[in-house]
Every structure is written in structure tokens, then in C-alpha cells.
Design a protein around this motif. Structure first.
Motif, PDB file in Angstrom:
ATOM      1  N   THR A   1      26.448  -3.900  -1.773  1.00 48.05           N
ATOM      2  CA  THR A   1      27.049  -5.191  -2.067  1.00 48.05           C
ATOM      3  C   THR A   1      27.469  -5.270  -3.530  1.00 48.05           C
ATOM      4  O   THR A   1      26.739  -4.846  -4.419  1.00 48.05           O
TER       5      THR A   1
ATOM      6  N   THR B   1      32.021 -11.444   3.239  1.00 48.01           N
ATOM      7  CA  THR B   1      32.039 -12.131   1.944  1.00 48.01           C
ATOM      8  C   THR B   1      31.258 -13.439   1.975  1.00 48.01           C
ATOM      9  O   THR B   1      31.010 -14.013   3.035  1.00 48.01           O
ATOM     10  N   ASN B   2      30.904 -13.885   0.774  1.00 50.48           N
ATOM     11  CA  ASN B   2      30.241 -15.178   0.628  1.00 50.48           C
ATOM     12  C   ASN B   2      30.671 -15.769  -0.699  1.00 50.48           C
ATOM     13  O   ASN B   2      30.806 -15.032  -1.692  1.00 50.48           O
ATOM     14  N   TYR B   3      30.880 -17.091  -0.730  1.00 48.44           N
ATOM     15  CA  TYR B   3      31.369 -17.757  -1.928  1.00 48.44           C
ATOM     16  C   TYR B   3      30.508 -18.956  -2.283  1.00 48.44           C
ATOM     17  O   TYR B   3      29.965 -19.632  -1.418  1.00 48.44           O
TER      18      TYR B   3
ATOM     19  N   THR C   1      39.131 -15.444  -4.287  1.00 46.35           N
ATOM     20  CA  THR C   1      39.035 -14.450  -3.228  1.00 46.35           C
ATOM     21  C   THR C   1      38.465 -13.162  -3.802  1.00 46.35           C
ATOM     22  O   THR C   1      38.997 -12.628  -4.784  1.00 46.35           O
ATOM     23  N   ILE C   2      37.393 -12.684  -3.190  1.00 50.98           N
ATOM     24  CA  ILE C   2      36.791 -11.422  -3.603  1.00 50.98           C
ATOM     25  C   ILE C   2      37.236 -10.333  -2.637  1.00 50.98           C
ATOM     26  O   ILE C   2      37.376 -10.563  -1.428  1.00 50.98           O
ATOM     27  N   SER C   3      37.486  -9.151  -3.187  1.00 54.22           N
ATOM     28  CA  SER C   3      37.871  -8.015  -2.353  1.00 54.22           C
ATOM     29  C   SER C   3      37.351  -6.744  -3.019  1.00 54.22           C
ATOM     30  O   SER C   3      36.921  -6.775  -4.176  1.00 54.22           O
TER      31      SER C   3
ATOM     32  N   GLY D   1      29.385  -7.992  -6.411  1.00 52.19           N
ATOM     33  CA  GLY D   1      29.631  -9.414  -6.577  1.00 52.19           C
ATOM     34  C   GLY D   1      30.014  -9.802  -7.977  1.00 52.19           C
ATOM     35  O   GLY D   1      30.011  -8.980  -8.901  1.00 52.19           O
TER      36      GLY D   1
ATOM     37  N   ALA E   1      30.632 -15.076  -6.029  1.00 52.29           N
ATOM     38  CA  ALA E   1      30.985 -14.505  -4.725  1.00 52.29           C
ATOM     39  C   ALA E   1      30.392 -13.115  -4.625  1.00 52.29           C
ATOM     40  O   ALA E   1      30.160 -12.463  -5.653  1.00 52.29           O
ATOM     41  N   HIS E   2      30.172 -12.676  -3.391  1.00 50.99           N
ATOM     42  CA  HIS E   2      29.806 -11.290  -3.201  1.00 50.99           C
ATOM     43  C   HIS E   2      30.448 -10.753  -1.938  1.00 50.99           C
ATOM     44  O   HIS E   2      30.866 -11.522  -1.055  1.00 50.99           O
ATOM     45  N   ILE E   3      30.539  -9.432  -1.884  1.00 45.88           N
ATOM     46  CA  ILE E   3      31.167  -8.769  -0.743  1.00 45.88           C
ATOM     47  C   ILE E   3      30.332  -7.547  -0.395  1.00 45.88           C
ATOM     48  O   ILE E   3      29.998  -6.724  -1.253  1.00 45.88           O
TER      49      ILE E   3
END
Length: 115
Positions: A33, A57-59, A68-70, A35, A49-51
Motif C-alpha cells: 500500500t 483506494t480510500n480517501y 485522485t490517487i493512482s 499513500g 488517500a491510500h491505494i
């Protein structure tokens, strides 16, 4: 030695956009993970946020619909696209990556949003 290096911070007017990048290096194994966290003056650090490695994903509620995380696993890079920025988004943004049992942190990049 694992290192995380952020880039993309800066000064922007309210309503503007920035894209942060964080490159993780120093290992031939993949990262878990990843973030983004931020810390504003006088406030505690908070997760933005984390991915996960699989892409889920979570915000934080405060950024939902705007950020937006990617990630690009081939490049060990995580991104944070920040739109509709507000003055309250002003903070030092740091990336975090899990590698094995350990968390690693970048040095942080300043984001300043003027009103």
C-alpha cells in the motif's frame, strides 16, 4: 536502501490543480500500500488517500471528489491529482509506502493554496 522522493508541490490559487508524484526506489521487490499524508502548521498529520497494490483506494472525506490517487507499479510511483484546491489544503504532503513489514516516508513537498 528504500527511498521515496516526492515532487510536484508548489503555489496555486484556490480552484486550481496540482499533481504530486512519489517515486519509490532501492528495492527489487514490489511495494504494498502506498499513500499520501499531509500536515498543516499546528495540526496533526492526517492521511489524505491510500491505494493498495491491487488498486483499491480510500480517501479522507475532506478530499473525496477532488483528489485522485493512482499508481504505476512498474515504476514504483504513486500520484495524487489534486483538483479544486482550497486554502485549507495547504500543507506539507508526504508519501508513504509499505515494503515488507516496514513503512517508509518521503521528505515531503509543500503545497500552498492562496485565496
Amino acid at each position: 536502501q528504500v527511498q521515496l522522493v516526492e515532487s510536484g508541490g508548489g503555489l496555486v490559487q484556490a480552484g486550481g490543480s496540482l499533481r504530486l508524484s512519489c517515486v519509490a526506489s532501492g528495492s527489487t521487490f514490489s511495494f504494498g500500500t502506498m499513500g499520501w499524508y499531509r500536515q498543516a502548521p499546528g495540526k496533526q498529520r492526517e492521511e489524505v488517500a491510500h491505494i493498495a497494490s491491487g488498486g483499491s483506494t480510500n480517501y479522507a472525506d475532506s478530499v473525496k471528489g477532488r483528489f485522485t490517487i493512482s499508481r504505476d507499479n512498474a515504476k514504483n510511483t504513486v500520484y495524487l491529482q489534486m483538483n479544486s484546491l482550497k486554502p485549507e489544503d495547504t500543507a506539507v504532503y508526504s508519501c508513504n509506502a509499505i515494503h515488507g513489514p516496514y513503512p517508509y516516508w518521503g521528505q515531503g513537498t509543500q503545497v500552498t493554496v492562496s485565496s
